[in-house]
Design an enzyme around this catalytic site. Structure first.
Site, PDB file in Angstrom:
ATOM      1  N   GLY A   1       6.865   5.597  -1.103  1.00 47.50           N
ATOM      2  CA  GLY A   1       8.149   5.228  -0.510  1.00 47.50           C
ATOM      3  C   GLY A   1       8.334   5.692   0.913  1.00 47.50           C
ATOM      4  N   GLY A   2       7.288   6.335   1.466  1.00 44.32           N
ATOM      5  CA  GLY A   2       7.383   6.749   2.865  1.00 44.32           C
ATOM      6  C   GLY A   2       7.659   5.559   3.785  1.00 44.32           C
ATOM      7  N   GLY A   3       7.153   4.402   3.381  1.00 41.95           N
ATOM      8  CA  GLY A   3       7.381   3.190   4.177  1.00 41.95           C
ATOM      9  C   GLY A   3       8.616   2.430   3.728  1.00 41.95           C
TER      10      GLY A   3
ATOM     11  N   GLU B   1       7.280  -1.980  -4.600  1.00 40.13           N
ATOM     12  CA  GLU B   1       5.944  -1.463  -4.934  1.00 40.13           C
ATOM     13  C   GLU B   1       5.851  -1.099  -6.409  1.00 40.13           C
ATOM     14  OE1 GLU B   1       4.528   0.535  -0.726  1.00 40.13           O
ATOM     15  OE2 GLU B   1       5.806   1.701  -2.053  1.00 40.13           O
TER      16      GLU B   1
ATOM     17  N   SER C   1       0.310   1.872   6.275  1.00 39.19           N
ATOM     18  CA  SER C   1      -0.815   1.698   7.206  1.00 39.19           C
ATOM     19  C   SER C   1      -2.148   1.559   6.466  1.00 39.19           C
ATOM     20  CB  SER C   1      -0.860   2.865   8.193  1.00 39.19           C
ATOM     21  OG  SER C   1      -0.919   4.092   7.497  1.00 39.19           O
TER      22      SER C   1
ATOM     23  N   LYS D   1      -3.767  13.219   1.426  1.00 38.40           N
ATOM     24  CA  LYS D   1      -2.700  12.854   0.492  1.00 38.40           C
ATOM     25  C   LYS D   1      -2.845  13.540  -0.878  1.00 38.40           C
ATOM     26  CE  LYS D   1      -1.019   9.738   3.387  1.00 38.40           C
ATOM     27  NZ  LYS D   1      -1.019   8.330   3.158  1.00 38.40           N
TER      28      LYS D   1
ATOM     29  N   THR E   1       2.070  -1.629   0.693  1.00 40.24           N
ATOM     30  CA  THR E   1       2.743  -1.497   1.993  1.00 40.24           C
ATOM     31  C   THR E   1       2.322  -0.171   2.635  1.00 40.24           C
ATOM     32  OG1 THR E   1       4.614  -2.791   1.232  1.00 40.24           O
ATOM     33  CG2 THR E   1       5.034  -1.311   3.077  1.00 40.24           C
TER      34      THR E   1
HETATM   35  C1  5RP Z   1       5.347   2.599   1.403  1.00 42.15           C
HETATM   36  C2  5RP Z   1       4.421   3.520   0.709  1.00 42.15           C
HETATM   37  C3  5RP Z   1       3.099   3.742   1.344  1.00 42.15           C
HETATM   38  O1  5RP Z   1       2.107   3.374   0.456  1.00 42.15           O
HETATM   39  C4  5RP Z   1       2.970   5.195   1.671  1.00 42.15           C
HETATM   40  O2  5RP Z   1       4.060   5.541   2.514  1.00 42.15           O
HETATM   41  C5  5RP Z   1       1.651   5.499   2.362  1.00 42.15           C
HETATM   42  O3  5RP Z   1       1.631   4.915   3.623  1.00 42.15           O
HETATM   43  P1  5RP Z   1       0.444   5.151   4.635  1.00 42.15           P
HETATM   44  O4  5RP Z   1      -0.741   4.436   4.085  1.00 42.15           O
HETATM   45  O5  5RP Z   1       0.933   4.555   5.932  1.00 42.15           O
HETATM   46  O6  5RP Z   1       0.222   6.635   4.758  1.00 42.15           O
HETATM   47  O7  5RP Z   1       4.692   4.050  -0.334  1.00 42.15           O
HETATM   48  O8  5RP Z   1       6.584   2.544   0.749  1.00 42.15           O
END
Ligand code: 5RP
Length: 229
Positions: free
Chosen positions: A97-99, A105, A30, A123, A28
């Site tokens: 978990g940002g999303g 996950e 972007s 990252k 999950t």
């Molecule tokens: C979602 C997540 C995503 O993998 C994480 O937030 C990275 O997201 P992005 O690819 O948008 O930077 O852990 O729960």
């Protein structure tokens, strides 16, 4: 090269891990969405895989683009999961978990023989903790759980704000109907100890520390893709 191009590069490199017939956990966020887009092109060209999405959001995109999906109950053992991350250190410890999809996950990644992370180089950190650690909690007993998390963290020398994640005026709800506390502890020198402490709190459903879960990270930067193992 802009941020999206880097995500596409990492996602493209991850496609090389995908073999016909694989049972594939699909992450999950972007970066994972760029992976879904590239995967959909391969599926359209005849690649047969069985996908297990880690969120309703990813499931929706898979359906829209024609990537075949199944539930984890239909396919409880997976060959590979490809997912993004909010942070990754040199030992392949992650914050995720940002999303807001961290519970599914983690369940999907741990049901997989291998988890490969895709990310851009922003990252990569020396020590986890720059990104606020998402802690998924039961709505019941939220105040008590918050205090328990604060005490557990403080016993490890970690202090900082715990913010209830909001979605406009109401608490953000995960796909499982839980809330998220974003914990700005700063540097987390002993992620294993924090993970164990959080796991022992009944109101904590899961947390975003993924330790000994990923086996490889594909990191995209302006000079190309590098692999961390
Ligand atoms: C979602 C997540 C995503 O993998 C994480 O937030 C990275 O997201 P992005 O690819 O948008 O930077 O852990 O729960």
């Amino acid at each position: 090269m802009d941020a999206r191009q880097l995500k596409i590069q990492a996602a493209g490199a991850a496609l090389e891990h995908v073999r016909p017939g694989m049972r594939l956990g699909i992450g999950t966020g972007s970066t994972a969405e760029e992976f879904v887009r590239l995967l959909a092109e391969k599926v359209e060209a005849g690649l047969e895989i069985k996908g297990v999405p880690t969120s309703e959001r990813t499931a929706g995109l898979c359906v829209e683009l024609g990537v075949p999906i199944h539930s984890l109950d239909e396919l409880p053992e997976l060959d590979l999961t490809i997912d993004g991350a909010d942070e990754v250190d040199r030992e392949l410890r992650l914050i995720k978990g940002g999303g807001g999809a961290l519970l599914r996950e983690k369940i999907v990644a741990c049901a997989s023989e291998r988890m490969v992370v895709i990310a851009d180089e922003s990252k990569v950190v020396e020590t986890l903790g720059r990104f606020a650690l998402p802690v998924e909690v039961s709505p019941f007993g939220l105040a008590a759980t918050r205090i328990a998390v604060e005490k557990a963290a403080s016993a490890l020398g970690l202090t900082g704000a715990l913010e209830l994640r909001m979605d406009r005026d109401v608490p953000f709800e995960t796909d499982g109907g839980h809330f998220i506390l974003d914990a700005s502890f700063g540097r987390i020198p002993d992620a294993e100890a924090l993970s164990a402490a959080l796991n022992s709190i009944p109101g904590v459903v899961e947390h975003g520390l993924f330790l000994s879960v990923a086996c490889e990270a594909i990191i995209a930067g302006p000079n190309g893709v590098s692999i961390m193992k």
